[in-house]
Enzyme design. Structure first.
Site, PDB file in Angstrom:
ATOM      1  N   HIS A  46      -0.399  -4.246  -5.717  1.00 22.27           N
ATOM      2  CA  HIS A  46       0.899  -3.883  -5.142  1.00 22.27           C
ATOM      3  C   HIS A  46       1.975  -4.532  -6.031  1.00 22.27           C
ATOM      4  CE1 HIS A  46       4.191  -4.183  -2.169  1.00 22.27           C
ATOM      5  NE2 HIS A  46       3.576  -3.245  -1.478  1.00 22.27           N
ATOM      6  N   ASP A  58      -4.273 -11.662  -2.609  1.00 19.55           N
ATOM      7  CA  ASP A  58      -3.303 -10.933  -1.792  1.00 19.55           C
ATOM      8  C   ASP A  58      -4.100 -10.299  -0.643  1.00 19.55           C
ATOM      9  OD1 ASP A  58      -1.742  -9.024  -0.581  1.00 19.55           O
ATOM     10  OD2 ASP A  58      -1.084  -8.055  -2.447  1.00 19.55           O
ATOM     11  N   GLN A  87      -3.586  -6.544   3.172  1.00 17.10           N
ATOM     12  CA  GLN A  87      -4.300  -5.422   3.792  1.00 17.10           C
ATOM     13  C   GLN A  87      -5.681  -5.824   4.326  1.00 17.10           C
ATOM     14  OE1 GLN A  87      -2.948  -2.429   4.272  1.00 17.10           O
ATOM     15  NE2 GLN A  87      -1.154  -2.544   2.944  1.00 17.10           N
ATOM     16  N   LYS A 128       1.503  -6.579   9.324  1.00 13.52           N
ATOM     17  CA  LYS A 128       0.420  -5.614   9.081  1.00 13.52           C
ATOM     18  C   LYS A 128      -0.789  -5.921   9.957  1.00 13.52           C
ATOM     19  CE  LYS A 128       1.689  -4.709   4.253  1.00 13.52           C
ATOM     20  NZ  LYS A 128       2.489  -3.496   4.301  1.00 13.52           N
ATOM     21  N   CYS A 151       4.450   1.477  -3.716  1.00 15.94           N
ATOM     22  CA  CYS A 151       4.677   0.184  -4.390  1.00 15.94           C
ATOM     23  C   CYS A 151       3.524  -0.179  -5.316  1.00 15.94           C
ATOM     24  CB  CYS A 151       4.908  -0.936  -3.386  1.00 15.94           C
ATOM     25  SG  CYS A 151       6.370  -0.706  -2.402  1.00 15.94           S
TER      26      CYS A 151
END
Lengths: 412, 138
Positions: free
Chosen positions: A122, A201, A204, A227, A367
């Site tokens: 991202h 990261d 998600q 999220k 993104c």
């Protein structure tokens, strides 16, 4: 293992009980943000109705309650990802977490040092590194993706060298849905160069699969509350305690100091030295309520439901003529994030027609422009499912896609 | 189509998606008019709508304050591409003052469909780019 009842879960989320363009809302834009259950909405409302105050400052009753709740949220968050309480830094979200981290780490980077990222990052895990690379002369290298939209693991032994300082990669791709074998990648990288700082990261992945920082072997990890059914504007940066000791804060001010004179300042210890200014207490309270909500469902059950939706979604989308799935067609190690293109239709036209059927999806480059360039695509539509989505929601998605194709005369 | 007379929008018989994706819009999207590069253009300008990723290039040949030729190249959503196709048709042979005076509402009327808040940038990319081409290169 208990199986999730998506219909029952749906009833916990008041926003989902509405009609959009005369159709029941089918919310499939969870990669962008998830909706919030009553448990989270009420926790935030209760906090502001009864306990609001600034933390770690005053001695009155409300200040005490606010401080206790804020620190309790830190404990809940730590437990959720297998960290120690003092390893949890509250931020405004994944982007903020990564920016703060990158700017703190830049003092350890010099010309010729190497930063290893992946082609499926991202922008929030690309742009801060590019800025720092420009500033320090460090070089960015990329782990490529295969034709099956997975990371090419055979390249790691070549990409990680004695010059590698940073390995920063996404756990789950927000475009492809690929779940990366982060644990194995970090293990291999550290076996080549034990000084590599491994950053994950997890924006998600935290909502979708069990994430345990000790098991992953990462040094830092970032994610957002919103999220994972929590509120917007709050996120987490995990850092191994021994690394946080020597990490310089790059945001300074009130709340992060021990002593300030006219000439000098002594910083408080981690995590407080990274939380300058009044924190988002209500956000942290909401995050704790969100993680508690997910824990009650159990991450194992969530993981299973996400897998079932991935299998069903891929199966159904595969039946649509002229639809090209951007992501692996194998449901193994894959999240229910379905990016796709349709011959003869632009993602925004698809999104508009789906909206007229009450189906909410996203269109664009998500993104991740370097990934789209690699895939030779201008953009894609993305339907991303979560715990309140059922197979019927996927069915409604397919109905709406077919209607869109008919309008554009590309259904045959 | 005359943009002085707004198109009749009484489409209550149609569903929402049929309203916005009327035959005329799909036709202009699939079979764009005036879509070609002009090598001898006197005016040329690029326009981008970062939200949709729509991008167009407008080419003009202007002589004695008159638009003698107007074409475009580009790619994007049906609304942006139909809009530029319709607008180039509309502006061909008109004088510059006419082009300069075109308002956002004129473009919506030309499209003849309801444009939601999220799609205004798609619909107006055409006129913004044309007016930029004219104004910047005078």
């Amino acid at each position: 293992m208990n199986k999730l009842n998506s219909q029952k879960i749906k009833s916990d989320f008041p926003i989902l009980n509405q009609k959009i363009n005369r159709h029941d809302l089918v919310y499939l834009d969870n990669g962008a943000t998830t909706q919030k259950p009553n448990a989270v909405i009420n926790a935030i409302s209760n906090y502001y109705s009864h306990d609001n105050s600034n933390t770690h400052r005053s001695v009155h009753e409300l200040a005490s309650r606010a401080t206790i709740q804020y620190e309790h949220a830190r404990t809940i968050t730590a437990k959720f990802i297998g960290a120690k309480t003092e390893e949890i830094i509250f931020t405004s979200g994944t982007t903020d977490s990564l920016n703060k981290l990158v700017n703190s780490l830049k003092h350890q980077l010099k010309k010729g040092d190497e930063i290893v990222l992946t082609e499926m990052e991202h922008h929030s895990n690309i742009v801060p590194w590019q800025q720092v690379a420009k500033e320090t002369g460090a070089v960015i290298k990329w782990i490529p993706i295969t034709d099956d939209f997975r990371l090419d693991l055979t390249t790691i032994s070549k990409l990680i060298t004695t010059k590698t300082k940073i390995l920063s990669l996404t756990h789950v791709s927000n475009v492809l849905g690929t779940i990366n074998p982060v644990k194995e990648i970090i293990k291999e990288a550290k076996s080549i160069n034990q000084n590599v700082i491994a950053i994950v990261d997890a924006a998600q992945s935290v909502p979708h699969i069990s994430v345990n920082v000790t098991d992953l072997g990462c040094d830092f990890l970032a994610f957002s509350a919103h999220k994972a059914v929590g509120p917007m504007g709050v996120g987490v940066l995990f850092g191994k305690s021994q690394l946080l000791v020597n990490l310089e804060p790059n945001h300074t001010g009130g709340g992060m100091v021990l002593e300030v004179t006219k000439d000098n300042t002594t910083f408080n210890q981690a995590p407080y030295k990274f939380e300058a200014g009044t924190p988002n207490v209500a956000g942290a309270v909401g995050l704790a309520a969100a993680l508690t909500y997910l824990s009650k469902l159990t991450m194992n059950a969530i993981e299973q439901q996400m897998h079932d939706l991935t299998v069903y979604g891929l199966e159904q989308l595969n039946t649509v003529h002229g639809l090209n799935i951007i992501g692996s067609k194998d449901a193994k190690n894959r999240a229910p994030v379905f990016s796709f293109t349709i011959k003869g239709m632009h993602p925004h036209d698809i999104g508009e027609i789906l909206n007229s059927h009450g189906v909410a999806i996203r269109g664009g480059h998500h993104c991740a422009m370097p990934l789209f360039k690699r895939l030779k695509l201008n953009g894609a539509s993305r339907a991303s499912a979560y715990i309140y989505n059922s197979k019927e929601d996927i069915d409604q998605l397919i109905v709406a896609i077919k209607a869109a194709q008919k309008i554009f005369g590309v259904d045959k | 189509m005359n943009i002085a007379n707004p198109t009749d929008l009484s489409t209550s018989q149609l569903t929402e998606e049929q309203e916005i994706y009327k035959e005329n819009i799909i036709d202009h999207y699939k079979h764009p008019r005036n879509k070609k590069k002009l090598e001898n253009a006197t005016h040329k300008e690029n326009g981008i709508n970062p939200m949709c990723g729509d991008h167009i290039t407008i080419y003009l040949i202007i002589k004695d304050n008159k638009i003698e030729e107007i074409t475009f190249t580009g790619d994007g959503c049906a609304i942006s591409q139909a809009s530029v196709s319709l607008l180039t048709d509309e502006l061909l042979g008109k004088d510059l003052d006419f082009a300069k005076k075109i308002t956002d509402q004129n473009v919506y009327d030309l499209l003849g469909i309801p444009i939601s808040h999220t799609r205004t940038k798609c619909a107006l990319l055409s006129i913004k780019t044309v007016q930029k081409a004219i104004n910047l290169n005078q």
